[in-house]
Design a protein around this motif. Structure first.
Motif, PDB file in Angstrom:
ATOM      1  N   PHE A  30      35.596  64.480  75.735  1.00 38.27           N
ATOM      2  CA  PHE A  30      35.551  65.155  74.430  1.00 38.27           C
ATOM      3  C   PHE A  30      34.270  65.987  74.276  1.00 38.27           C
ATOM      4  O   PHE A  30      34.316  67.167  73.889  1.00 38.27           O
ATOM      5  CB  PHE A  30      35.662  64.116  73.313  1.00 38.27           C
ATOM      6  CG  PHE A  30      35.526  64.696  71.948  1.00 38.27           C
ATOM      7  CD1 PHE A  30      36.536  65.477  71.415  1.00 38.27           C
ATOM      8  CD2 PHE A  30      34.393  64.464  71.192  1.00 38.27           C
ATOM      9  CE1 PHE A  30      36.410  66.026  70.146  1.00 38.27           C
ATOM     10  CE2 PHE A  30      34.260  64.998  69.929  1.00 38.27           C
ATOM     11  CZ  PHE A  30      35.271  65.787  69.400  1.00 38.27           C
ATOM     12  N   LEU A  31      33.123  65.390  74.586  1.00 40.19           N
ATOM     13  CA  LEU A  31      31.851  66.083  74.380  1.00 40.19           C
ATOM     14  C   LEU A  31      31.616  67.171  75.426  1.00 40.19           C
ATOM     15  O   LEU A  31      30.970  68.184  75.137  1.00 40.19           O
ATOM     16  CB  LEU A  31      30.707  65.079  74.335  1.00 40.19           C
ATOM     17  CG  LEU A  31      30.780  64.141  73.124  1.00 40.19           C
ATOM     18  CD1 LEU A  31      29.736  63.044  73.216  1.00 40.19           C
ATOM     19  CD2 LEU A  31      30.637  64.905  71.819  1.00 40.19           C
ATOM     20  N   PHE A  32      32.149  66.994  76.627  1.00 39.56           N
ATOM     21  CA  PHE A  32      32.072  68.061  77.630  1.00 39.56           C
ATOM     22  C   PHE A  32      32.807  69.299  77.125  1.00 39.56           C
ATOM     23  O   PHE A  32      32.324  70.430  77.291  1.00 39.56           O
ATOM     24  CB  PHE A  32      32.648  67.592  78.970  1.00 39.56           C
ATOM     25  CG  PHE A  32      32.831  68.702  79.958  1.00 39.56           C
ATOM     26  CD1 PHE A  32      31.730  69.332  80.521  1.00 39.56           C
ATOM     27  CD2 PHE A  32      34.100  69.128  80.318  1.00 39.56           C
ATOM     28  CE1 PHE A  32      31.897  70.367  81.440  1.00 39.56           C
ATOM     29  CE2 PHE A  32      34.266  70.155  81.230  1.00 39.56           C
ATOM     30  CZ  PHE A  32      33.168  70.776  81.783  1.00 39.56           C
ATOM     31  N   MET A  33      33.950  69.096  76.515  1.00 40.80           N
ATOM     32  CA  MET A  33      34.702  70.229  75.978  1.00 40.80           C
ATOM     33  C   MET A  33      33.892  70.952  74.893  1.00 40.80           C
ATOM     34  O   MET A  33      33.888  72.178  74.829  1.00 40.80           O
ATOM     35  CB  MET A  33      36.061  69.765  75.424  1.00 40.80           C
ATOM     36  CG  MET A  33      36.985  69.198  76.494  1.00 40.80           C
ATOM     37  SD  MET A  33      37.250  70.310  77.881  1.00 40.80           S
ATOM     38  CE  MET A  33      38.270  71.526  77.123  1.00 40.80           C
ATOM     39  N   ILE A  56      24.282  67.517  72.065  1.00 38.06           N
ATOM     40  CA  ILE A  56      25.551  66.903  72.472  1.00 38.06           C
ATOM     41  C   ILE A  56      25.288  65.768  73.461  1.00 38.06           C
ATOM     42  O   ILE A  56      25.892  64.693  73.363  1.00 38.06           O
ATOM     43  CB  ILE A  56      26.503  67.951  73.096  1.00 38.06           C
ATOM     44  CG1 ILE A  56      26.863  69.039  72.087  1.00 38.06           C
ATOM     45  CG2 ILE A  56      27.755  67.288  73.663  1.00 38.06           C
ATOM     46  CD1 ILE A  56      27.667  68.568  70.900  1.00 38.06           C
ATOM     47  N   ALA A  57      24.372  65.973  74.404  1.00 36.87           N
ATOM     48  CA  ALA A  57      24.046  64.927  75.384  1.00 36.87           C
ATOM     49  C   ALA A  57      23.433  63.704  74.692  1.00 36.87           C
ATOM     50  O   ALA A  57      23.704  62.566  75.075  1.00 36.87           O
ATOM     51  CB  ALA A  57      23.096  65.465  76.443  1.00 36.87           C
ATOM     52  N   LYS A  58      22.625  63.938  73.658  1.00 38.38           N
ATOM     53  CA  LYS A  58      22.040  62.816  72.899  1.00 38.38           C
ATOM     54  C   LYS A  58      23.139  62.029  72.194  1.00 38.38           C
ATOM     55  O   LYS A  58      23.145  60.792  72.224  1.00 38.38           O
ATOM     56  CB  LYS A  58      21.025  63.331  71.883  1.00 38.38           C
ATOM     57  CG  LYS A  58      20.431  62.222  71.043  1.00 38.38           C
ATOM     58  CD  LYS A  58      19.502  62.733  69.973  1.00 38.38           C
ATOM     59  CE  LYS A  58      19.010  61.554  69.152  1.00 38.38           C
ATOM     60  NZ  LYS A  58      18.083  61.939  68.117  1.00 38.38           N
ATOM     61  N   VAL A  59      24.063  62.738  71.564  1.00 43.20           N
ATOM     62  CA  VAL A  59      25.190  62.068  70.897  1.00 43.20           C
ATOM     63  C   VAL A  59      25.990  61.277  71.921  1.00 43.20           C
ATOM     64  O   VAL A  59      26.345  60.110  71.685  1.00 43.20           O
ATOM     65  CB  VAL A  59      26.087  63.104  70.171  1.00 43.20           C
ATOM     66  CG1 VAL A  59      27.386  62.474  69.698  1.00 43.20           C
ATOM     67  CG2 VAL A  59      25.329  63.727  69.012  1.00 43.20           C
ATOM     68  N   TRP A  60      26.263  61.871  73.051  1.00 42.88           N
ATOM     69  CA  TRP A  60      27.017  61.225  74.124  1.00 42.88           C
ATOM     70  C   TRP A  60      26.307  59.947  74.565  1.00 42.88           C
ATOM     71  O   TRP A  60      26.917  58.878  74.639  1.00 42.88           O
ATOM     72  CB  TRP A  60      27.160  62.202  75.274  1.00 42.88           C
ATOM     73  CG  TRP A  60      27.901  61.749  76.481  1.00 42.88           C
ATOM     74  CD1 TRP A  60      28.518  60.553  76.691  1.00 42.88           C
ATOM     75  CD2 TRP A  60      28.115  62.514  77.658  1.00 42.88           C
ATOM     76  NE1 TRP A  60      29.101  60.531  77.933  1.00 42.88           N
ATOM     77  CE2 TRP A  60      28.864  61.723  78.548  1.00 42.88           C
ATOM     78  CE3 TRP A  60      27.752  63.784  78.048  1.00 42.88           C
ATOM     79  CZ2 TRP A  60      29.247  62.172  79.800  1.00 42.88           C
ATOM     80  CZ3 TRP A  60      28.139  64.233  79.300  1.00 42.88           C
ATOM     81  CH2 TRP A  60      28.884  63.427  80.158  1.00 42.88           C
ATOM     82  N   ALA A  61      25.028  60.043  74.862  1.00 46.74           N
ATOM     83  CA  ALA A  61      24.272  58.871  75.320  1.00 46.74           C
ATOM     84  C   ALA A  61      24.244  57.782  74.253  1.00 46.74           C
ATOM     85  O   ALA A  61      24.410  56.599  74.560  1.00 46.74           O
ATOM     86  CB  ALA A  61      22.854  59.282  75.705  1.00 46.74           C
ATOM     87  N   THR A  62      24.051  58.173  73.008  1.00 44.61           N
ATOM     88  CA  THR A  62      23.984  57.192  71.923  1.00 44.61           C
ATOM     89  C   THR A  62      25.329  56.497  71.721  1.00 44.61           C
ATOM     90  O   THR A  62      25.386  55.272  71.602  1.00 44.61           O
ATOM     91  CB  THR A  62      23.533  57.878  70.620  1.00 44.61           C
ATOM     92  OG1 THR A  62      22.266  58.506  70.849  1.00 44.61           O
ATOM     93  CG2 THR A  62      23.400  56.872  69.492  1.00 44.61           C
TER      94      THR A  62
END
Length: 153
Positions: A30-33, A56-62
């Motif tokens: 989802f976040l890659f898109m 986006i990477a921070k949201v993904w990691a969290t």
């Protein structure tokens, strides 16, 4: 601990690991898109910092780490301001070092082996974030890294 307790811990660890990877995969797609859709704007307006991608990477990691592990930061007051150039060094105890650094919410560049960039989703995200591929035994590749380091800092 008796053998039964040890067996239960192993099963619990395996279940936790599988759940971690399922959550990571779901978030990653989802976040890659989202990163992919925003990439043209990032290249036009923020080519070097790529703050949107780092957000986006921070949201993904969290989202990936929070349900399974508690991250505790100590000494954040000692870090320079976010827009100040700095070198962050990870002791690489596990792959979670990467997720932990991403949760800091700062724009930075990882240096990684070129082979990692070939992994679906993860490697593509690293490319979008502008991470630096390095062939460990290739002197020319190391010179490219030095160019990135001095040109963008």
């Amino acid at each position: 601990m008796d053998l039964c307790s040890i067996a239960e811990l192993k099963v619990e660890s395996k279940v936790r690991g599988v759940c971690f990877y399922v959550v990571t995969a779901f978030c990653a797609i989802f976040l890659f898109m989202m990163m992919l859709v925003g990439h043209p704007s990032v290249l036009l307006f923020d080519r070097y910092r790529r703050k949107f991608h780092h957000f986006i990477a921070k949201v993904w990691a969290t989202l990936t780490v929070a349900p399974f592990y508690k991250i505790k930061f100590e000494g954040l007051e000692n870090l320079p301001p976010p827009d100040t150039p700095a070198v962050y060094v990870s002791n690489h105890q596990s792959f979670l070092d990467i997720y932990t650094l991403l949760t800091l919410g700062r724009s930075f560049k990882f240096i990684s082996k070129t082979g990692i960039f070939l992994f679906p989703i993860i490697g593509w995200v690293m490319f979008l974030l502008g991470f630096i591929p390095l062939k460990c035994m290739d002197n020319q590749s190391q010179l490219v890294f030095l160019h990135y380091y001095y040109y963008y800092n």
